[in-house]
Design an enzyme around this catalytic site. Structure first.
Site, PDB file in Angstrom:
ATOM      1  N   GLU A 222      18.991  53.627  15.308  1.00  0.00           N
ATOM      2  CA  GLU A 222      19.035  52.770  14.113  1.00  0.00           C
ATOM      3  C   GLU A 222      20.337  51.979  14.068  1.00  0.00           C
ATOM      4  OE1 GLU A 222      16.598  52.107  12.340  1.00  0.00           O
ATOM      5  OE2 GLU A 222      15.212  53.789  12.352  1.00  0.00           O
ATOM      6  N   ASP A 367       6.993  52.925  20.448  1.00  0.00           N
ATOM      7  CA  ASP A 367       6.808  51.474  20.329  1.00  0.00           C
ATOM      8  C   ASP A 367       7.849  50.622  21.061  1.00  0.00           C
ATOM      9  OD1 ASP A 367       8.620  52.472  18.471  1.00  0.00           O
ATOM     10  OD2 ASP A 367       7.881  51.328  16.778  1.00  0.00           O
ATOM     11  N   GLU A 471       1.015  53.568   6.220  1.00  0.00           N
ATOM     12  CA  GLU A 471       1.802  54.029   7.381  1.00  0.00           C
ATOM     13  C   GLU A 471       0.887  54.565   8.491  1.00  0.00           C
ATOM     14  OE1 GLU A 471       4.745  53.268   7.811  1.00  0.00           O
ATOM     15  OE2 GLU A 471       5.775  54.700   9.088  1.00  0.00           O
ATOM     16  N   GLU A 490       5.967  44.517  11.154  1.00  0.00           N
ATOM     17  CA  GLU A 490       5.256  44.397  12.434  1.00  0.00           C
ATOM     18  C   GLU A 490       4.064  43.441  12.403  1.00  0.00           C
ATOM     19  OE1 GLU A 490       6.504  47.166  11.240  1.00  0.00           O
ATOM     20  OE2 GLU A 490       7.918  47.783  12.788  1.00  0.00           O
ATOM     21  N   THR A 576      14.205  44.101  18.793  1.00  0.00           N
ATOM     22  CA  THR A 576      13.193  44.861  18.050  1.00  0.00           C
ATOM     23  C   THR A 576      13.467  44.862  16.546  1.00  0.00           C
ATOM     24  OG1 THR A 576      11.912  46.912  18.049  1.00  0.00           O
ATOM     25  CG2 THR A 576      14.302  47.141  18.264  1.00  0.00           C
TER      26      THR A 576
HETATM   27  C1  DMJ Z   1      12.541  48.215  12.423  1.00  0.00           C
HETATM   28  O1  DMJ Z   1      13.744  48.865  12.237  1.00  0.00           O
HETATM   29  C2  DMJ Z   1      12.326  47.820  13.846  1.00  0.00           C
HETATM   30  O2  DMJ Z   1      11.366  46.840  13.907  1.00  0.00           O
HETATM   31  C3  DMJ Z   1      11.950  48.988  14.713  1.00  0.00           C
HETATM   32  O3  DMJ Z   1      11.689  48.613  16.030  1.00  0.00           O
HETATM   33  C4  DMJ Z   1      10.748  49.687  14.158  1.00  0.00           C
HETATM   34  N1  DMJ Z   1      10.886  50.000  12.780  1.00  0.00           N
HETATM   35  C5  DMJ Z   1      11.467  49.079  11.858  1.00  0.00           C
HETATM   36  C6  DMJ Z   1      10.497  48.274  11.072  1.00  0.00           C
HETATM   37  O4  DMJ Z   1       9.335  48.860  10.736  1.00  0.00           O
END
Ligand code: DMJ
Length: 654
Positions: A222, A367, A471, A490, A576
């Site tokens: 994170e 992911d 979710e 997403e 991401t």
């Molecule tokens: C974000 O922090 C990023 O996109 C991560 O790759 C996945 N989760 C969250 C958003 O849902």
């Protein structure tokens, strides 16, 4: 007694209607639906979680069953069903139910009317302004009520920092490090929206007030994607004299954001020490390193999606350390993949290399691992990243993808990517999660647009049903398994990338729908709130930082036709966390040579020269948000309306 007669009349009328529907189309709710409708999942019988045979009716949804494979792992097309009435070339198509409902080019179809309509420029501008207003409302309220804390509590208009009282509250403490997270995460969105004065103000504020010398135990992943990535992105915008967003220069800028990124990364480095596999610990304390009671288990995405940010940092600083540890982690995970399926699990022990979580899927836990194999290749041009990505994609197609081979034609269930056991490929459950909705966006990057269209449509159908994405959604029960929606980006991300790839106004309609439901269901006094329950729309007092850095950004970009990002060809890519990074030569150069050559003698120069041409071309033709497609494809319906209806049926929308 008149009301009784009225009620009785209504009941009889309804029953009569159902009977007629059932007799004519086999569509009466709960009345012979399964027997007639080839895609019904109305039965309530689940396959055993241990992978035992499904206990539903024989011939139930194809997603329950492993696809049959040809010699090279390709899906075998199921035998064509006997042609039904009207299946000749000049008639209305073979799908009896579709024909009956007016689909497949047979006269006016409600779905075609709804989705293929043009999107007027004024409406587009209106939506762009709405997206911008959404960002501004969230950002201004964060600055007014929460800064310098990490997040905004939008209902009670307060700030939120780490939960010091409860260190086990990982939902909060993994993300909030007491470093003004939301401000940092939002920097490049300000630039993309062309707000130079606020960008400059925000950068100065970050430089002057944010410190990482904090007694905060955060998740390495994170901190990397939200903070490190944002600092690097903003630094690149400030120092790139050719950037197209307007005047983003900072007076007397002396690479402060880059130094801050370095400081943070150094504080994360202890996670990579004392691990027998090279896979990092999931958490570090920014002051003291890995906590003594640290967990030895980490998720694959958390440990294996650090390469983009760490690689950029290394290449900008000329210090290979960061890229080296991140790459070592990726390779260690990769080497633990199943020999049988090529799949990885979702949780691994960093000391033993034992898979604690054997579930393989595209959502939580995995992911961004896939995403960063491809994006690392796009950025750094290292052939091995592409090779890993291609092999992973092949395994995904072979074991995770269920349903018919082609998305937009043929019989059988539309494709869906399920969760399986990494060693056996057996189905592990019947849910998909909302994180997986990023995958169509990734498919756009590699040029698999057709498949992306179909998976996106599935997620959009779920959104339409709830005005949000739960979710977890159970595709067998047609119901959410986990009900919250924390403003995740997403689906918007994929919508934006698919729009860029197809230029089909359908995706503008999707974006408008998403925008409007966010306004309707999540807007509160001081910002936008997490949905606690997608059905009753109750809320939680939390606005995650990715709402500003991703959700609002992608919505804005979708509607902002003239945004410089779209005019810069394949110059930009998103991390991401949605941070924009320019893909340029400097990131393809290694200021060092020897560190990565595991094969010793291989010359680094040779590595670049010998990249296969086809690999290079495939990515360049399809990379970035500016994917171009031949004109004739641009305005075609993204998904045949008949299949759109099919998907809506499957999520229980109609
Ligand atoms: C974000 O922090 C990023 O996109 C991560 O790759 C996945 N989760 C969250 C958003 O849902």
């Amino acid at each position: 007694m008149q009301w009784r007669a009225l009620v009785l009349g209504l009941v009889l009328l309804r029953l009569g209607l159902h009977a007629v529907l059932w007799l004519v189309f086999g569509l009466g709710p709960s009345m012979g639906f399964y027997q007639r409708f080839p895609l019904s999942f109305g039965f309530q019988r689940l396959r055993g979680l241990d992978g035992s045979e499904p206990v539903g009716p024989p011939g139930g949804p194809a997603w329950l069953h492993r696809p049959r494979r040809g010699a090279e792992g390709r899906l075998e097309t199921p035998p064509e069903p006997e042609p039904g009435p009207g299946s000749g070339p000049d008639t209305c198509g073979p799908a009896h139910w579709g024909y009956a409902l007016g689909g497949r080019g047979c006269g006016p179809d409600e779905y075609e009317r709804r989705y293929s309509g043009a999107f007027p420029p004024q409406l587009r501008a209106q939506m762009r302004d709405l997206a911008r207003g959404m960002f501004v409302f969230g950002y201004d309220n964060y600055m007014a009520h929460a800064f310098p804390q990490d997040e905004l509590n939008p209902i009670y208009c307060r700030g939120r920092g780490p939960d010091r009282g409860d260190p086990s509250n990982l939902n909060i403490n993994d993300v909030l490090g007491n470093y003004s997270l939301t401000l940092v995460d939002a920097l490049d969105t300000l630039a993309i929206m062309g707000n130079s004065s606020e960008f400059q103000k925000a950068v100065k504020l970050v430089i002057n007030t944010v410190s990482f010398d904090k007694d905060s135990t955060v998740q390495v992943f994170e901190a990397t994607i939200r903070v490190l990535g944002s600092l690097l992105s903003a630094h690149r915008i400030i120092t790139d004299s050719r950037q197209p967003f307007g005047d983003m220069t900072i007076e007397d800028y002396d690479n402060e954001l880059l130094y801050m990124a370095h400081d943070l990364a150094v504080r994360l480095l202890p996670a990579f020490e004392n691990t027998k596999t090279g896979i990092p610990y999931p958490r570090v304390n920014l002051k003291t390193g890995v906590p003594p009671d640290s967990n030895n288990e980490t998720c694959t995405a958390g440990a294996g999606s650090l390469l983009v940010e760490f690689g950029i940092l290394s290449r900008l600083l000329g210090d290979s350390t960061f890229e080296w540890v991140a790459r070592r982690a990726v390779k260690a995970l990769w080497n633990l993949r199943s020999n049988n399926t090529g799949l990885l699990g979702n949780v691994v022990n960093i000391q033993t290399g034992h898979w604690v979580g054997k579930q393989s899927g595209l959502g939580a836990g995995l992911d961004s691992f896939y995403e960063y194999l491809l994006k690392s290749y796009i950025l750094f041009g290292e052939k091995e990243d592409l090779e890993m990505f291609n092999a992973a994609y092949q395994s995904i197609q072979s074991y995770l993808r269920r349903g018919r081979e082609a998305c937009n034609e043929g019989e059988g269930d539309p494709p869906l990517y399920v969760n399986v056991n990494m060693f056996s490929g057996q189905l592990m459950n019947t849910w998909i999660d909302s994180l997986q909705a990023f995958f169509p966006g990734l498919q756009v990057l590699i040029g698999d647009v057709e498949d992306a269209i179909c998976l996106h449509a599935f997620y959009y159908a779920i959104w339409k049903r709830y005005g949000a994405l739960p979710e977890r959604y159970n595709w067998q029960l047609q119901a959410p398994d986990v009900l919250f929606y924390p403003l995740r980006p997403e689906l918007v991300e994929s919508t934006y990338l698919l729009y860029q790839a197809t230029k089909n106004p359908f995706y503008l309609h999707v974006g408008m729908d998403i925008l409007q439901s966010l306004e309707k269901h999540t807007k509160v006094k001081c910002g936008y709130a997490t949905l606690h329950h997608v059905i009753d729309k109750s809320k939680e007092d939390r606005m995650e930082s990715f709402f500003l850095s991703e959700t609002c950004k992608y919505l804005y970009l979708l509607f902002d036709e003239d945004n410089p990002v779209h005019k810069s060809g394949t110059r930009y890519m998103f991390t991401t966390e949605g941070h924009i990074i320019s893909v340029d030569k400097r990131l393809r150069e290694l200021p060092w040579k020897e560190f990565f050559s595991e094969d010793g003698e291989r010359d680094q120069e040779e590595k670049f020269v010998h990249r296969s041409k086809s690999q290079e071309l495939r990515i360049i033709n399809s990379s970035s948000n500016c994917n171009r497609v031949p004109d004739e494809r641009r305005y075609s319906l993204p998904l045949k309306s008949i299949y759109m209806r099919q998907i809506d049926q499957m999520v229980g929308l109609i």
